[in-house]
Write an enzyme that holds these catalytic residues in place. Sequence first.
Site, short mmCIF file in Angstrom:
data_model
loop_
_atom_site.label_atom_id
_atom_site.label_comp_id
_atom_site.label_asym_id
_atom_site.label_seq_id
_atom_site.Cartn_x
_atom_site.Cartn_y
_atom_site.Cartn_z
N ASP A 68 105.00 77.41 -36.91
CA ASP A 68 104.07 78.55 -36.93
C ASP A 68 103.71 78.89 -35.50
OD1 ASP A 68 102.27 79.97 -39.26
OD2 ASP A 68 101.28 80.01 -37.29
N CYS B 103 102.78 88.95 -48.69
CA CYS B 103 101.85 89.07 -49.81
C CYS B 103 101.27 90.49 -49.77
CB CYS B 103 100.75 88.01 -49.78
SG CYS B 103 99.82 87.91 -48.24
N ASP C 270 107.56 84.09 -44.20
CA ASP C 270 106.43 84.67 -44.93
C ASP C 270 105.51 85.25 -43.86
OD1 ASP C 270 104.42 85.36 -46.66
OD2 ASP C 270 103.90 83.31 -47.23
#
Length: 384
Positions: free
Chosen positions: A248, A337, A284
Amino acid sequence: MTPAARVQAAAEVLDRIAAGTPAEQALLGWSRASRFAGSKDRAAVRDHVFDVMRRWRSTAASGGGESGRARMLGLLRQQGTDPDTLFTGQGHAPKPLGDAERAAGRVPEGAEALDLPDWLWSDWQASLGAEAAATAEQLRHRAPVFLRINTLRATQAAAIAALSADGIATRPAPLADTALEVIEGARKVARSKAFTDGLVELQDAASQAVVAALPLAPGQRVLDYCAGGGGKALAMASRLSGLVEAHDANPARMSDLPARAIRAGAEIAITQEPRGPYDLVLCDVPCSGSGSWRRAPEGKWRLTADGLAELTAIQGRILDTVAPLVARGGTLAYATCSMLATENGARVAAFLAGHPGWSLARERQFLPSDGGDGFYVACLTAPD
């Protein structure tokens, strides 16, 4: 606390949020200053606050103002509760309604009634078509609570039985074979033995369905490039029964991942400098979060047109960055999302236009009507 005192407390927290304090910080500040409030009181105040935040525009219209008091009045009116039973001025209750407050308030219209910003409404309609209004309406209500069965630790039957022993009732959710919907005892999950023993993880059903859609196979080298808290990395490790590397841009987001991996019995390796080739890279990416606005409604009102444009630029840069990490014939899985086309199909189309030889193997848009949050996933195949 009485129900009326909870309404007053929620109104005060909402005023802090309107002034710019993040919701969780405002709730924590109230909780620390209100030692008299029990766990049920804190939960009730939190529910009031988040119910209003999901309906930030429409409660202001219904209540006739933008103060926390007016928004709570608007929420009660929308819920069919007589405000005079709570606005009594007795004890710690809100003071009684005045004539002006009784006369104030109107029926919200258009995007306001659906609790969306006006600037977003045209993009929302273009993205969702005939489902636009119904999807916006669903985001005005609380989301179900889902769990992921950790197949490294338990079968579906064992997980359901263990949760039941902890006073948590669940049922299988159709979106993914690892998904359970909590129908009773959701607030007990984090303290349950089933959770602390690693049998289950909190994870939305659509998020699980995204992982289920990935072409994973034992022995593959897999990277979760935007791992965040690591929920999808853990789910992939469970499917693979093997190692998943996690990365990340902000390593602090992964601070809890090693402990979560130990609890789950999953093999996770955190990497700061991923080195390909990988058989599958999952991105993502940072996004508007529009698919999860039921759970995090603050994001709906913090998002701006400029902010959305910045996000899409970031998404494009991430795809360009990870493409060289994917093995020949491997998979780059792009996920958000979000339910906005500009973050989903448009980003995939732009990537394919700029990367000859890549192809789209599959894509899927999940909506709340499918049974979980809004999610998008596209599997892109690298040139052989």
